[in-house]
Write a protein that holds these residues in place. Structure first.
Motif, PDB file in Angstrom:
ATOM      1  N   LEU A 202     105.791  -9.210   8.857  1.00  0.00           N
ATOM      2  CA  LEU A 202     105.059  -7.972   9.091  1.00  0.00           C
ATOM      3  C   LEU A 202     105.427  -6.893   8.083  1.00  0.00           C
ATOM      4  O   LEU A 202     106.532  -6.872   7.543  1.00  0.00           O
ATOM      5  CB  LEU A 202     105.347  -7.450  10.501  1.00  0.00           C
ATOM      6  CG  LEU A 202     104.867  -8.323  11.659  1.00  0.00           C
ATOM      7  CD1 LEU A 202     105.331  -7.722  12.983  1.00  0.00           C
ATOM      8  CD2 LEU A 202     103.353  -8.474  11.648  1.00  0.00           C
ATOM      9  N   VAL A 203     104.498  -5.993   7.847  1.00  0.00           N
ATOM     10  CA  VAL A 203     104.765  -4.773   7.096  1.00  0.00           C
ATOM     11  C   VAL A 203     104.930  -3.674   8.132  1.00  0.00           C
ATOM     12  O   VAL A 203     103.959  -3.209   8.733  1.00  0.00           O
ATOM     13  CB  VAL A 203     103.611  -4.446   6.123  1.00  0.00           C
ATOM     14  CG1 VAL A 203     103.850  -3.097   5.448  1.00  0.00           C
ATOM     15  CG2 VAL A 203     103.465  -5.554   5.089  1.00  0.00           C
ATOM     16  N   LEU A 204     106.179  -3.304   8.370  1.00  0.00           N
ATOM     17  CA  LEU A 204     106.495  -2.341   9.409  1.00  0.00           C
ATOM     18  C   LEU A 204     106.722  -0.971   8.777  1.00  0.00           C
ATOM     19  O   LEU A 204     107.589  -0.803   7.915  1.00  0.00           O
ATOM     20  CB  LEU A 204     107.743  -2.792  10.170  1.00  0.00           C
ATOM     21  CG  LEU A 204     108.037  -2.110  11.515  1.00  0.00           C
ATOM     22  CD1 LEU A 204     106.840  -2.195  12.454  1.00  0.00           C
ATOM     23  CD2 LEU A 204     109.246  -2.753  12.166  1.00  0.00           C
ATOM     24  N   ALA A 205     105.928  -0.004   9.194  1.00  0.00           N
ATOM     25  CA  ALA A 205     105.995   1.340   8.624  1.00  0.00           C
ATOM     26  C   ALA A 205     106.382   2.345   9.694  1.00  0.00           C
ATOM     27  O   ALA A 205     105.912   2.268  10.835  1.00  0.00           O
ATOM     28  CB  ALA A 205     104.640   1.726   8.029  1.00  0.00           C
ATOM     29  N   THR A 206     107.236   3.288   9.323  1.00  0.00           N
ATOM     30  CA  THR A 206     107.556   4.383  10.225  1.00  0.00           C
ATOM     31  C   THR A 206     107.734   5.652   9.396  1.00  0.00           C
ATOM     32  O   THR A 206     107.671   5.619   8.167  1.00  0.00           O
ATOM     33  CB  THR A 206     108.797   4.079  11.082  1.00  0.00           C
ATOM     34  OG1 THR A 206     108.895   5.068  12.122  1.00  0.00           O
ATOM     35  CG2 THR A 206     110.078   4.077  10.267  1.00  0.00           C
ATOM     36  N   LYS A 207     107.926   6.774  10.090  1.00  0.00           N
ATOM     37  CA  LYS A 207     107.936   8.072   9.418  1.00  0.00           C
ATOM     38  C   LYS A 207     109.160   8.887   9.821  1.00  0.00           C
ATOM     39  O   LYS A 207     109.720   8.698  10.902  1.00  0.00           O
ATOM     40  CB  LYS A 207     106.671   8.863   9.786  1.00  0.00           C
ATOM     41  CG  LYS A 207     105.372   8.094   9.605  1.00  0.00           C
ATOM     42  CD  LYS A 207     104.187   8.947  10.014  1.00  0.00           C
ATOM     43  CE  LYS A 207     102.918   8.118  10.083  1.00  0.00           C
ATOM     44  NZ  LYS A 207     102.893   7.220  11.258  1.00  0.00           N
ATOM     45  N   PHE A 208     109.523   9.813   8.914  1.00  0.00           N
ATOM     46  CA  PHE A 208     110.546  10.799   9.213  1.00  0.00           C
ATOM     47  C   PHE A 208     109.925  12.181   9.098  1.00  0.00           C
ATOM     48  O   PHE A 208     108.781  12.317   8.696  1.00  0.00           O
ATOM     49  CB  PHE A 208     111.724  10.665   8.242  1.00  0.00           C
ATOM     50  CG  PHE A 208     111.365  10.961   6.810  1.00  0.00           C
ATOM     51  CD1 PHE A 208     111.490  12.234   6.281  1.00  0.00           C
ATOM     52  CD2 PHE A 208     110.878   9.962   5.972  1.00  0.00           C
ATOM     53  CE1 PHE A 208     111.147  12.509   4.965  1.00  0.00           C
ATOM     54  CE2 PHE A 208     110.541  10.219   4.650  1.00  0.00           C
ATOM     55  CZ  PHE A 208     110.660  11.507   4.144  1.00  0.00           C
ATOM     56  N   SER A 209     110.637  13.196   9.444  1.00  0.00           N
ATOM     57  CA  SER A 209     110.282  14.629   9.423  1.00  0.00           C
ATOM     58  C   SER A 209     110.309  15.228  10.811  1.00  0.00           C
ATOM     59  O   SER A 209     110.729  16.367  10.994  1.00  0.00           O
ATOM     60  CB  SER A 209     108.907  14.926   8.788  1.00  0.00           C
ATOM     61  OG  SER A 209     108.882  14.601   7.426  1.00  0.00           O
TER      62      SER A 209
END
Length: 359
Positions: free
Chosen positions: A83-90
């Motif tokens: 899988l291409v697992l994406a997450t975010k910060f901020s």
């Protein structure tokens, strides 16, 4: 085009599905969303259909979204690696802590470690700057992200909800210093939200950044559920109610006509339009129910023709400000009434006549 007809994200070698599974609705911690069990069913069905791109964020459903993904796939390395697992910060999860969010080095490193823990993995495929932090120099943000890439905790980086000039500054800075640059741009894009076509889309096309639109159905306004005669009460009304107006209803009427001609649904037509826009790599579909996933994925089978696109363009074409509104006259000024790239340019009123010389 099925989900397993992968496309590369921007100017990178990262292969992703044409529809990305958005996980903002995973968890019922905010009073809406999918239960843990249904979230798991949605993940399984998306993967079964060939999807490989899942997007979340550190503060979606108070970080429960990441934990649901970690519990379900993070602990299974063979499944995780496909899988291409994406997450975010901020996003700041810690009231009273000024460094609990934002895009400073302290915050980014901490947010990454916490996301890795919740996702139960040792790397993030695509790490997004969730939104521009006006209090942090972009050089600091890009340097911290480069350190995470070099440490093996992050594979690629992307940017969301940030002005075009700041994204361009970030990528040029990174390229000059030999750092990792943003390969993806996550922005709101739909038939009801086309303002990104003024600056963000041209920037992405020029810099080779893949666009991954969010809210392609404008919080459900283009789902087909809401018409002039609809009696259904809007869910998450604060996001939806401002758009239940004559402009939206006129657009939905046209979408219904096009949908009937293609023997499909309003939502699929709206999704097909977004996925077909210049620069768009993978559209994020956020679903709360398994049935919604099954329905939305079929939008990849919809092929809009020139007449369909022209009718939608007439209803939704944005008014672009300066300098784009000057663009039609530039070719005449630049090219002196000659043919360039196969197109005959109009003559400029400023061109001197035969035998004349410029002052």
């Amino acid at each position: 085009m099925p989900l397993d007809h992968y496309v590369t994200l921007g100017r990178s070698g990262l292969r992703v599905s044409p529809f990305c599974l958005g996980a903002m609705t995973f968890g019922e911690d905010l009073g809406w969303g999918s239960s843990v069990e249904e979230s798991q069913q949605i993940i399984d069905r998306y993967i079964e259909l060939g999807g490989n791109f899942i997007d979340t964020a550190n503060f979606y459903t108070k970080s429960h979204s990441e934990k649901i993904l970690g519990d379900h796939i993070g602990r299974h390395p063979a499944r995780r690696d496909r899988l291409v697992l994406a997450t975010k910060f901020s996003g700041n999860l810690y009231p009273g802590d000024p460094n609990g969010g934002g895009s400073g080095r302290k915050s980014i490193v901490s947010a990454c470690d916490n996301s890795l823990r919740r996702l139960q993995t040792d790397y993030i495929d695509l790490y997004w700057l969730h939104n521009w932090d006006v209090h942090t120099p972009i050089e600091e943000t890009m340097a911290a992200l480069e350190d995470l890439v070099r440490a093996g905790k992050v594979r690629y980086i992307g940017v969301s909800d940030t002005p075009a000039w700041k994204v361009a500054q970030a990528n040029v800075t990174a390229q000059f210093r030999g750092w990792s640059a943003f390969i993806g741009l996550q922005v709101e894009y739909s038939l009801l939200e086309r303002t990104i076509e003024q600056e963000l889309v041209p920037m992405a096309l020029e810099l080779g950044i893949g666009i991954t639109p969010w809210s392609p159905l404008k919080s459900g306004a283009l789902s087909g559920k809401y018409t002039r005669s609809s009696t259904e009460k809007p869910g998450r009304g604060v996001f939806l109610e401002p758009y239940l107006n004559e402009k939206t209803f006129a657009l939905v009427d046209e979408l219904e006509k096009i949908a009937r001609a293609h023997e499909t649904t309003v939502a699929r037509v709206a999704l097909a339009w977004v996925q077909g826009r210049p620069g768009v790599t993978s559209t994020i579909i956020g679903v709360r129910r398994l049935a919604q996933l099954e329905d939305n994925v079929k939008a990849l089978e919809v092929k809009l023709n020139a007449d369909d696109l022209a009718r939608l363009e007439e209803l939704t074409k944005p008014t672009l400000g300066f300098p784009q509104n000057m663009q039609p006259i530039f070719p005449a000024i630049h090219n002196g009434g000659t043919r360039v790239n196969g197109v005959q340019m109009p003559p400029s009123p400023f061109v001197i006549g035969a035998g004349e010389k410029p002052y």
